[in-house]
Write a protein that holds these residues in place. Structure first.
Motif, PDB file in Angstrom:
ATOM      1  N   MET A  73       0.791  -1.229   0.000  1.00  0.00           N
ATOM      2  CA  MET A  73       0.000   0.000   0.000  1.00  0.00           C
ATOM      3  C   MET A  73       0.832   1.293   0.000  1.00  0.00           C
ATOM      4  SD  MET A  73      -3.179   0.069   2.556  1.00  0.00           S
ATOM      5  CE  MET A  73      -2.116   0.154   3.975  1.00  0.00           C
ATOM      6  N   CYS A  74       1.938   1.276   0.747  1.00  0.00           N
ATOM      7  CA  CYS A  74       2.740   2.492   0.875  1.00  0.00           C
ATOM      8  C   CYS A  74       3.379   2.913  -0.443  1.00  0.00           C
ATOM      9  CB  CYS A  74       3.825   2.277   1.914  1.00  0.00           C
ATOM     10  SG  CYS A  74       4.718   0.730   1.645  1.00  0.00           S
ATOM     11  N   THR A  75       3.390   2.020  -1.446  1.00  0.00           N
ATOM     12  CA  THR A  75       4.018   2.395  -2.717  1.00  0.00           C
ATOM     13  C   THR A  75       3.118   3.284  -3.569  1.00  0.00           C
ATOM     14  OG1 THR A  75       3.241   0.352  -3.769  1.00  0.00           O
ATOM     15  CG2 THR A  75       5.457   0.316  -2.826  1.00  0.00           C
ATOM     16  N   ASP A 107       3.528   6.998   5.487  1.00  0.00           N
ATOM     17  CA  ASP A 107       3.551   6.082   4.342  1.00  0.00           C
ATOM     18  C   ASP A 107       2.274   5.252   4.263  1.00  0.00           C
ATOM     19  OD1 ASP A 107       6.341   6.637   3.557  1.00  0.00           O
ATOM     20  OD2 ASP A 107       6.825   5.688   5.477  1.00  0.00           O
ATOM     21  N   CYS A 108       1.655   5.008   5.389  1.00  0.00           N
ATOM     22  CA  CYS A 108       0.425   4.201   5.416  1.00  0.00           C
ATOM     23  C   CYS A 108      -0.231   4.394   6.785  1.00  0.00           C
ATOM     24  CB  CYS A 108       0.741   2.716   5.199  1.00  0.00           C
ATOM     25  SG  CYS A 108       1.635   1.968   6.582  1.00  0.00           S
ATOM     26  N   ASP A 109      -1.446   3.892   6.918  1.00  0.00           N
ATOM     27  CA  ASP A 109      -2.195   4.026   8.162  1.00  0.00           C
ATOM     28  C   ASP A 109      -1.499   3.292   9.329  1.00  0.00           C
ATOM     29  OD1 ASP A 109      -4.679   5.207   9.078  1.00  0.00           O
ATOM     30  OD2 ASP A 109      -5.395   3.183   9.494  1.00  0.00           O
ATOM     31  N   PHE A 110      -0.777   2.225   9.004  1.00  0.00           N
ATOM     32  CA  PHE A 110      -0.079   1.467  10.065  1.00  0.00           C
ATOM     33  C   PHE A 110       1.096   2.281  10.595  1.00  0.00           C
ATOM     34  CE2 PHE A 110      -1.825  -1.668   7.021  1.00  0.00           C
ATOM     35  CZ  PHE A 110      -2.846  -2.142   7.829  1.00  0.00           C
ATOM     36  N   ASN A 111       1.867   2.873   9.668  1.00  0.00           N
ATOM     37  CA  ASN A 111       2.978   3.720  10.122  1.00  0.00           C
ATOM     38  C   ASN A 111       2.452   4.918  10.908  1.00  0.00           C
ATOM     39  OD1 ASN A 111       4.710   1.967   8.925  1.00  0.00           O
ATOM     40  ND2 ASN A 111       5.656   3.445   7.537  1.00  0.00           N
ATOM     41  N   GLN A 112       1.254   5.374  10.543  1.00  0.00           N
ATOM     42  CA  GLN A 112       0.643   6.474  11.304  1.00  0.00           C
ATOM     43  C   GLN A 112       0.445   6.055  12.757  1.00  0.00           C
ATOM     44  OE1 GLN A 112      -3.644   8.697  11.564  1.00  0.00           O
ATOM     45  NE2 GLN A 112      -2.921   8.308   9.509  1.00  0.00           N
ATOM     46  N   GLN A 127       9.103  -4.584  11.302  1.00  0.00           N
ATOM     47  CA  GLN A 127       8.649  -5.982  11.171  1.00  0.00           C
ATOM     48  C   GLN A 127       7.126  -6.095  10.975  1.00  0.00           C
ATOM     49  OE1 GLN A 127      11.876  -5.872  10.896  1.00  0.00           O
ATOM     50  NE2 GLN A 127      11.906  -5.310  13.076  1.00  0.00           N
ATOM     51  N   HIS A 128       6.370  -5.046  11.311  1.00  0.00           N
ATOM     52  CA  HIS A 128       4.922  -5.103  11.060  1.00  0.00           C
ATOM     53  C   HIS A 128       4.632  -5.225   9.563  1.00  0.00           C
ATOM     54  CE1 HIS A 128       6.005  -0.936  10.460  1.00  0.00           C
ATOM     55  NE2 HIS A 128       4.822  -0.656   9.953  1.00  0.00           N
ATOM     56  N   CYS A 129       5.601  -4.767   8.734  1.00  0.00           N
ATOM     57  CA  CYS A 129       5.419  -4.809   7.275  1.00  0.00           C
ATOM     58  C   CYS A 129       5.244  -6.233   6.750  1.00  0.00           C
ATOM     59  CB  CYS A 129       6.602  -4.142   6.584  1.00  0.00           C
ATOM     60  SG  CYS A 129       6.763  -2.398   7.006  1.00  0.00           S
ATOM     61  N   TYR A 130       5.728  -7.229   7.494  1.00  0.00           N
ATOM     62  CA  TYR A 130       5.502  -8.618   7.080  1.00  0.00           C
ATOM     63  C   TYR A 130       4.005  -8.913   6.913  1.00  0.00           C
ATOM     64  CZ  TYR A 130      10.258 -10.509   7.615  1.00  0.00           C
ATOM     65  OH  TYR A 130      11.584 -10.815   7.449  1.00  0.00           O
ATOM     66  N   GLY A 131       3.161  -8.166   7.615  1.00  0.00           N
ATOM     67  CA  GLY A 131       1.708  -8.367   7.489  1.00  0.00           C
ATOM     68  C   GLY A 131       1.201  -8.000   6.100  1.00  0.00           C
ATOM     69  N   CYS A 132       1.930  -7.126   5.403  1.00  0.00           N
ATOM     70  CA  CYS A 132       1.496  -6.697   4.065  1.00  0.00           C
ATOM     71  C   CYS A 132       2.003  -7.628   2.970  1.00  0.00           C
ATOM     72  CB  CYS A 132       2.005  -5.285   3.770  1.00  0.00           C
ATOM     73  SG  CYS A 132       1.299  -4.049   4.849  1.00  0.00           S
ATOM     74  N   THR A 133       2.946  -8.489   3.288  1.00  0.00           N
ATOM     75  CA  THR A 133       3.582  -9.297   2.235  1.00  0.00           C
ATOM     76  C   THR A 133       3.387 -10.796   2.448  1.00  0.00           C
ATOM     77  OG1 THR A 133       5.657  -9.249   3.493  1.00  0.00           O
ATOM     78  CG2 THR A 133       5.401  -7.590   1.775  1.00  0.00           C
TER      79      THR A 133
HETATM   80  S1  SF4 Z   1       3.010  -1.605   6.951  1.00  0.00           S
HETATM   81 FE1  SF4 Z   1       4.973  -1.423   5.894  1.00  0.00          FE
HETATM   82  S2  SF4 Z   1       4.772  -2.568   3.943  1.00  0.00           S
HETATM   83 FE2  SF4 Z   1       2.716  -2.206   4.806  1.00  0.00          FE
HETATM   84  S3  SF4 Z   1       2.010  -0.396   3.784  1.00  0.00           S
HETATM   85 FE3  SF4 Z   1       2.904   0.254   5.720  1.00  0.00          FE
HETATM   86  S4  SF4 Z   1       5.073   0.706   5.299  1.00  0.00           S
HETATM   87 FE4  SF4 Z   1       4.248  -0.431   3.564  1.00  0.00          FE
END
Ligand code: SF4
Ligand code: SF4
Length: 355
Positions: free
Chosen positions: A287-289, A302-307, A337-343
């Motif tokens: 999503m952040c891309t 970059d995304c709601d999670f990073n927020q 490491q939370h980014c693993y949830g997106c991939t």
């Molecule tokens: S959690 Fe990480 S990989 Fe997922 S959208 Fe946000 S920055 Fe990108």
């Protein structure tokens, strides 16, 4: 911890995990610090995808406040009735300026329950004039039944041609109420019927109604297409409800879901599952891309999670008051490491799978 046992956000309980730095510390220590599992940065380096960089901006996601009428067990926002962070009209005006000039084709309003912001309707009215192609409001459904003043929301959404995306964790009462609170299922069903009644979700209707599924516990969602079929069959047979698409979303290990993982002693197992299910093909479309996330107080992420982890964009431009799309697009995305949830598996984003 069942939701019935706690009606308060982590913030209200003054829980350590209400602090973003505490969550980041957990995500960077233990199994990731001692090398038992690779960090997300190490993992994406294997396929030369580090640093993660944005592509063309497509989605502006605006979080208009953390207040919500629910206190769901898995909530990554740590939202609830006790959260007072609400976007002011002044910040909304700054957002409207950005919306008028953005190259993004999608505007995505989220919360909490965005409808609880006192200026929500005024904001939707103004934003809908900007001619954005896809105007999403993330509605938790129960807000439509929560109070008389919200009962006409289906008509309001229709009037402004809003695309409604609603959480619906299951087609059964038991599983839904366990995750989201007692009575949520019945109210959600009623709200969906009311949305259908004004034309939302009908097969040939332009009034888009999509549902979001996320698992009830420490496991990953199964196949999105199969689940959509099951949801459609059950909701039609039991309640005559129709909708367009189902998005299956992975729970990310932050805020209340992280709290749940730790309290149920599932944290390490869950992180193992995410890392084992890592799919390098999903990285290109996380999503952040293609998204910028704006918080209730105008900061950019970059995304709601990073927020929620208070990881502001790595850019000269950090606030809506100084918004510049070209400058913002030239940045490295902040990962942990939370980014693993997106991939994991087919990947996960606010629009469901990505790979
Ligand atoms: S959690 Fe990480 S990989 Fe997922 S959208 Fe946000 S920055 Fe990108
Ligand atoms: S998951 Fe959605 S509906 Fe539930 S508490 Fe969080 S913001 Fe509210």
């Amino acid at each position: 911890m069942p939701v019935t046992e706690t009606k308060k956000s982590l913030h209200k309980r003054h829980d350590d995990l209400a602090q973003a730095n505490k969550q980041l510390e957990i995500l960077s220590s233990g199994i990731f610090a001692d090398g038992e599992l690779p960090t997300f940065a190490e993992k994406i380096k294997e396929t030369n995808q580090f640093p993660l960089r944005p592509k063309k901006l497509e989605i502006l996601q605006i979080n208009v406040g953390y207040m919500c009428n629910q206190v769901c067990e898995h909530c990554h926002v740590d939202a609830g009735p006790d959260r007072k962070e609400i976007m002011t009209w002044e910040t909304m005006e700054q957002c409207l300026e950005v919306i008028k000039n953005t190259g993004a084709h999608t505007l995505d309003l989220t919360g909490g329950a965005p409808e609880m912001n006192p200026n929500f309707r005024r904001f939707v009215e103004e934003a809908s004039k900007a001619g954005i192609k896809d105007f999403i409001v993330r509605s938790n459904l129960t807000i439509i039944r929560a109070n008389k003043k919200y009962h006409d929301l289906p008509e309001f959404f229709k009037k402004h041609n809003v695309h409604v995306v609603s959480s619906m964790p299951h087609w059964t009462r038991g599983k839904t109420d366990k995750q989201r609170g007692e009575g949520v299922f019945d109210k959600s069903i009623k709200a969906l019927q009311e949305l259908n009644a004004v034309g939302y979700g009908m097969p040939d209707s332009d009034l888009r109604l999509d549902l979001v599924y996320n698992p009830n516990g420490a496991y990953l969602p199964s196949d999105q297409a199969g689940m959509e079929k099951d949801f459609k069959k059950a909701l039609m047979e039991d309640f005559g409800i129709q909708f367009h698409n189902l998005f299956a979303i992975t729970n990310l290990p932050i805020a209340r879901f992280l709290d749940y993982l730790i309290a149920s002693e599932n944290y390490e197992d869950y992180m193992y599952q995410l890392v084992e299910a890592y799919n390098p093909a999903a990285v290109a479309n996380v999503m952040c891309t293609n998204t910028i996330s704006i918080s209730w107080d105008g900061w950019l992420y970059d995304c709601d999670f990073n927020q929620m982890l208070d990881l502001k964009v790595n850019s000269k431009v950090k606030h809506i008051s100084e918004y510049n799309e070209d400058v913002l697009n030239d940045r490295n995305i902040i990962i942990s490491q939370h980014c693993y949830g997106c991939t994991a598996g087919a990947g996960s984003s606010c629009q469901g799978t990505v790979a």
